[in-house]
Design a protein around this motif. Structure first.
Motif, short mmCIF file in Angstrom:
data_model
loop_
_atom_site.label_atom_id
_atom_site.label_comp_id
_atom_site.label_asym_id
_atom_site.label_seq_id
_atom_site.Cartn_x
_atom_site.Cartn_y
_atom_site.Cartn_z
N VAL A 166 1.56 9.14 1.07
CA VAL A 166 2.30 7.90 1.21
C VAL A 166 1.45 6.72 0.76
N ALA A 167 0.13 6.86 0.79
CA ALA A 167 -0.76 5.81 0.28
C ALA A 167 -2.09 6.43 -0.12
N ILE A 168 -2.67 5.90 -1.20
CA ILE A 168 -4.06 6.24 -1.58
C ILE A 168 -4.73 4.92 -1.93
N GLU A 169 -5.61 4.46 -1.08
CA GLU A 169 -6.28 3.18 -1.27
C GLU A 169 -7.76 3.39 -1.58
N TYR A 170 -8.28 2.57 -2.46
CA TYR A 170 -9.65 2.70 -2.93
C TYR A 170 -10.44 1.43 -2.61
N MET A 171 -11.69 1.61 -2.19
CA MET A 171 -12.59 0.46 -2.02
C MET A 171 -13.95 0.84 -2.58
N ALA A 213 -15.94 -7.32 -5.88
CA ALA A 213 -15.62 -6.23 -4.96
C ALA A 213 -14.27 -5.67 -5.39
N ASN A 214 -14.16 -4.35 -5.40
CA ASN A 214 -12.93 -3.73 -5.88
C ASN A 214 -12.15 -3.07 -4.75
N ILE A 215 -10.89 -3.44 -4.67
CA ILE A 215 -9.98 -2.85 -3.69
C ILE A 215 -8.71 -2.55 -4.47
N PHE A 216 -8.21 -1.35 -4.39
CA PHE A 216 -6.95 -1.15 -5.11
C PHE A 216 -6.15 0.05 -4.66
N HIS A 217 -4.92 0.07 -5.18
CA HIS A 217 -3.99 1.16 -4.89
C HIS A 217 -4.25 2.25 -5.93
N ALA A 218 -5.03 3.27 -5.53
CA ALA A 218 -5.52 4.23 -6.52
C ALA A 218 -4.43 5.13 -7.05
N GLY A 219 -3.43 5.40 -6.24
CA GLY A 219 -2.38 6.33 -6.66
C GLY A 219 -1.59 5.81 -7.83
N ASP A 220 -1.42 4.50 -7.91
CA ASP A 220 -0.62 3.95 -8.99
C ASP A 220 -1.42 3.06 -9.94
N GLY A 221 -2.75 3.02 -9.76
CA GLY A 221 -3.58 2.31 -10.73
C GLY A 221 -3.55 0.79 -10.62
N ASN A 222 -3.03 0.27 -9.52
CA ASN A 222 -2.94 -1.19 -9.34
C ASN A 222 -4.26 -1.70 -8.74
N GLU A 263 -20.37 5.08 -2.65
CA GLU A 263 -20.03 4.15 -3.74
C GLU A 263 -18.53 3.85 -3.76
N ALA A 264 -17.75 4.82 -3.31
CA ALA A 264 -16.30 4.68 -3.38
C ALA A 264 -15.67 5.36 -2.17
N LEU A 265 -14.66 4.68 -1.64
CA LEU A 265 -14.00 5.21 -0.44
C LEU A 265 -12.50 5.29 -0.70
N LEU A 266 -11.92 6.40 -0.27
CA LEU A 266 -10.46 6.52 -0.33
C LEU A 266 -9.90 6.51 1.08
N ILE A 267 -8.80 5.78 1.27
CA ILE A 267 -7.98 5.95 2.47
C ILE A 267 -6.73 6.67 1.98
N ILE A 268 -6.52 7.87 2.47
CA ILE A 268 -5.32 8.62 2.06
C ILE A 268 -4.47 8.83 3.30
N GLU A 269 -3.20 8.44 3.20
CA GLU A 269 -2.34 8.64 4.37
C GLU A 269 -1.24 9.64 4.04
N VAL A 270 -1.00 10.56 4.97
CA VAL A 270 0.11 11.50 4.83
C VAL A 270 1.04 11.34 6.03
N ALA A 317 0.81 -1.21 0.00
CA ALA A 317 0.00 0.00 0.00
C ALA A 317 0.85 1.27 0.00
N HIS A 318 2.07 1.18 0.51
CA HIS A 318 2.86 2.40 0.69
C HIS A 318 3.92 2.60 -0.39
N CYS A 319 3.82 1.85 -1.48
CA CYS A 319 4.88 1.98 -2.49
C CYS A 319 4.70 3.20 -3.37
N LEU A 320 3.57 3.89 -3.24
CA LEU A 320 3.40 5.13 -3.99
C LEU A 320 4.56 6.08 -3.68
#
Lengths: 477, 388
Positions: free
Chosen positions: A261-266, A380-389, A287-294, A166-169
């Protein structure tokens, strides 16, 4: 057994099983050689549990020299070898074969040297990902790649698959954090590549080895880069009423010059399951949730949150919540990191791992829904939104005949869609056995032939993890 | 040598390579011709990538850019600057040191795995390169990677291509991930430390959470030890302040901002602190940072080298004047003892023809390298011998 075929085992090897085991017994202590069927069962699969193959034998060496002796012997005998870390591969990277010996690195699990001045750690390859961080955390450092399986997965496996997290962004993936390896080639030759210097001489062999899925050599030691822990980190939750608004918000944050440091999508189904499991405080009406960490100091975190808040406002998030405590932050991440496990409690699933250009997100999400609906399956969709994975989880019921095959077909269609929009089949899990036959959608014959030439050059008999990565048809061996 | 061939398409490159293979006449590969490093290639013909020019994809919101190999680096940097973005690995401009002219190309940046002072934080070209197209010595054009940030599909040939100096294939197109340009930068300058104290200060700084993006030591009267921060201005100020408190034992640093800081780091990137290099031979030596001072001391004592340190001590630039072998015996022995590697980056053609410029590899590693190279270029027509 479903659509992915394993080649017929080599009868000549099966016939010589006793002699091969006797040969191995001369090279490693009795406790390091597993031959009984019930004990071999523990190694018959990895985290792609739909596939099982009972290996010929399992050997668990304790030293690089033992690995070298085992490989030299098996090379001479023409016996295939499947190297195994913790067996957490979601792509079947560690799936054995009936005519192959599994070589596990679990006994090579010592931390050899910590050097904070040079920001490096030298470990044996069987150390777990989290074990690396555990060895340096009290000194104020950590190891950056953080796959969800980090409690169990080994550095050997991380190197094999070029694992992310999750933190490879911000911090990059395994290949950006490995400085050197000790590796044993199939003929038993021990090589050291790289070291503690920041760059290595000559061709970037490390770059080739990382992500080669155990097909070039068996890594027994690694020098890894460790990084200083941030002063603090804080996640926030942002809920949106549409995937489009959510995707546009991510693009705007990145365009503003902020790299969280991370942008996660669910998506909604993923949120529901993760919230039920982790009680993370995820909103259920979006419909969509972001977890954004700084990360940073209190002031820096506050400043970044202010900037992100201002940007996000334009996309009208229906929920916006910044973590207020360590416990809340831990719960937010627990929900995300246990997503696969939580999903596994309610259904069987195939976890996909394509990467797409982030601008294609809305189109691909729509496409994924349509593909799965077409097969009568939920997703169900879970992904690393910052890098499109992307990690679409295609849900199915393994007890229902035909459903696994349907899920696999849906998964394949999703990955083909990822390639079509300019992306790739796998962002961090690897090709393994799972996506082997899909490689022809991303690469042409010329591309694949050149990759296989390198495999042949370094493992002429194709004994190292041979049934993976490349389509069975068109192989030189 | 006749004027270089200047193909304008992959098909033309494929034909040129096929012809070279058939005639067994090696090719020298060049981009802008600014990085004349390595063993001089004995080739009947040169192939220039300058005919393959132009940015083919730029998506600022996705932080990605693709360009044909002969595209000028300056053109790409100008385009990115318009969106306040950059190639974060700070690629070196070799022209001042090597006395070359011409324009660096993105293909050359890639083939040499260029980097700069930000290497300690951001990595080198290989860490930002996400896709390549290249014509191999078989006259076939292959692709690896793509345009997305995370990609583990198949073997990572982009990494192999980075730093292969044209010996595996002729790059035709490359794709890089980008990062935002920092809003501002600040450099702390400590005066009068010796190399050992300087490395102590720099490695301490890199062990803090304050995200140092440059750490260099310039000997002189007085010596200067430089520590750079980049980012939003409030954050830079905070981090510089916290770090100077922690490093109080090393003195009270002067602070440089923006252009003053930038020009200093550009000079370090381009190896200008060695001063006029005249007839000197120049080595680039990569060791673990804490070994930097020992390398400096030994080279000063044994071959009167002039040096400076980048990468918190991990990169030693050394100018040596005098020994017939350009100091090779001393440098190679030292690096063999410490671990690391040294590259002879500037030397007369005669010396570079006689000595390996790149660090000789251990036999088992050299065997792997040779097998890989053979698989890409079985006839040995692409820059043969350039890497030794």
């Amino acid at each position: 057994m479903s659509a992915i075929l394993m080649p017929k085992p080599d009868q000549r090897v099966l016939d010589r099983r006793d002699a091969i085991i006797a040969g191995l017994a001369k090279l490693v202590p009795p406790a390091a050689l597993i031959t009984a069927e019930d004990e071999r069962r523990a190694y018959e699969t990895d985290a792609l549990t739909a596939y099982r193959q009972l290996p010929l034998a399992v050997v668990l060496p304790s030293t690089t020299e033992e690995v070298a002796a085992v490989l030299a012997f098996l090379n001479a005998e023409g016996v295939k070898v499947v190297a195994r870390g913790a067996g957490t591969s979601l792509a079947g990277g560690a799936l054995p074969a009936e005519d192959a010996v599994v070589l596990g690195v679990s006994k090579m699990n010592r931390v050899l040297e910590v050097d904070t001045a040079n920001r490096t750690i030298r470990v044996e390859a069987g150390v777990t990902n989290l074990g690396v961080t555990a060895a340096v955390q009290h000194l104020g450092f950590f190891y950056a790649p953080d796959p969800s399986s980090q409690l169990a997965c080994t550095i050997a496996g991380n190197i094999g698959m070029n694992s992310g997290g999750a933190h490879c962004l911000k911090y990059g993936v395994t290949t950006n954090n490995v400085l050197g390896v000790k590796m044993v080639m199939m003929d038993g030759t021990i090589v050291e590549i790289g070291g503690e210097a920041l760059d290595a001489a000559g061709l970037d062999l490390l770059g080739l080895i990382v992500g080669s899925e155990g097909q070039i050599g068996v890594v027994t030691e690694a020098v890894l880069r460790i990084l200083p822990l941030a002063e603090g980190a804080r996640p926030m939750l942002m809920g949106f009423q549409s995937a489009e608004a959510c995707g546009a918000c991510v693009a705007a944050i990145i365009a503003s010059g902020i790299i969280p440091v991370a942008i996660e999508y669910m998506d909604r189904p993923a949120i529901r399951v993760c919230e039920a499991f982790a009680h993370a405080g995820y909103p259920l009406d979006v419909e969509a949730l972001l977890i954004i960490e700084v990360e940073g100091s209190e002031e820096e975190i506050a400043d970044l949150i202010d900037r992100i808040t201002a940007i996000a406002a334009k996309f009208e998030p229906s929920t916006f919540k910044v973590s207020q405590s360590e416990a809340e932050s831990a719960a937010i991440w627990k929900g995300r990191k246990s997503a696969f496990g939580a999903m596994g409690r309610i259904a069987d699933y195939m976890c996909m791992d394509g990467t797409i250009p982030t601008g294609q997100l809305p189109r691909v999400l729509t496409g994924i829904s349509e593909i799965c609906a077409g097969y009568g399956l939920e997703v169900a969709n879970i992904f690393h939104a910052g890098d499109g994975n992307l990690h679409p989880l295609v849900l199915f019921n393994a007890n229902k005949p035909g459903e696994l095959e349907k899920a696999e077909a849906a998964g394949a269609d999703i990955l083909k869609l990822c390639v079509e929009v300019g992306g790739c089949l796998t962002g961090e899990h690897g090709v393994g056995v799972e996506k082997r036959e899909l490689m022809v959608h991303q690469f042409n014959r010329i591309d694949l032939d050149q990759q296989m030439r390198v495999k042949t050059a370094l493992d002429p008999q194709w004994l190292l993890n041979p049934h993976k990565v490349f389509p069975l048809e068109g192989r030189p061996v | 040598m006749t004027a270089p061939l200047r193909p304008t398409s992959e098909a033309e490159i494929e034909a040129i390579v096929a012809e070279a293979v058939a005639a067994r006449t090696p090719l020298a590969i060049e981009g802008g011709g600014t990085r004349d490093i390595g063993r001089p290639v004995q080739a009947a013909r040169a192939v220039s990538t300058l005919g393959l020019s132009g940015v083919t994809l730029y998506e600022p919101s996705e932080l990605v850019l693709s360009a044909r190999a002969g595209t000028k680096l300056s053109e790409i940097e100008a385009l990115l600057a318009g969106n306040r973005q950059r190639l974060a690995f700070e690629p070196i401009d070799w022209r001042p040191l090597l006395g070359t002219s011409g324009e660096p190309t993105i293909g050359g940046v890639t083939a040499s795995n260029a980097s700069g002072p930000r290497r300690i934080q951001a990595g080198a070209a290989r860490d930002h390169l996400i896709g390549i197209r290249a014509t191999t010595g078989r006259g076939e054009t292959i692709k690896s990677g793509g345009r997305v940030m995370k990609n583990v599909t198949g073997y990572d040939f982009a990494k192999l291509a980075a730093g292969s100096w044209g010996t595996l294939g002729i790059l035709t197109e490359v794709t890089y991930k980008l990062l935002p340009m920092a809003e501002t930068e600040t450099t702390l300058v400590y005066e009068g430390l010796d190399a050992a104290r300087a490395v102590d200060a720099m490695t301490t700084a890199l062990g803090t959470p304050f995200e140092v993006t440059g750490a260099a030591f310039l000997p002189g009267e007085p010596s200067r030890t430089l520590i750079r921060f980049e980012g939003f201005s409030a954050s830079c100020g905070y981090r510089a302040g916290r770090l100077s408190d922690m490093l109080a034992a090393f003195g009270a640093p002067e602070r440089l901002h923006d252009e003053a800081s930038q020009s200093l780091w550009t000079a370090i990137r381009d190896v200008r602190p060695l001063g006029a290099t005249g007839s000197d031979v120049v080595w680039r030596i990569s060791v673990k940072p804490t070994d930097g001072p020992q390398v400096v001391a030994r080279l000063e004592a044994e071959v009167s080298a002039r040096t400076f340190l980048d990468w918190s001590g991990g990169l030693v630039w050394a100018a040596i004047d005098g020994p017939a072998d350009g100091g090779a015996a001393t440098v190679r022995t030292l690096v063999a003892m410490l671990g690391g590697h040294a590259t002879l980056v500037r030397a007369p053609h005669g010396l570079r023809a006689a000595l390996p410029s790149f660090q000789p590899e251990a036999p088992a590693v050299a065997a792997i390298t040779a097998k890989i190279r053979e698989s890409f270029d079985p006839a040995g027509v692409l820059n043969p011998g350039r890497m030794g």
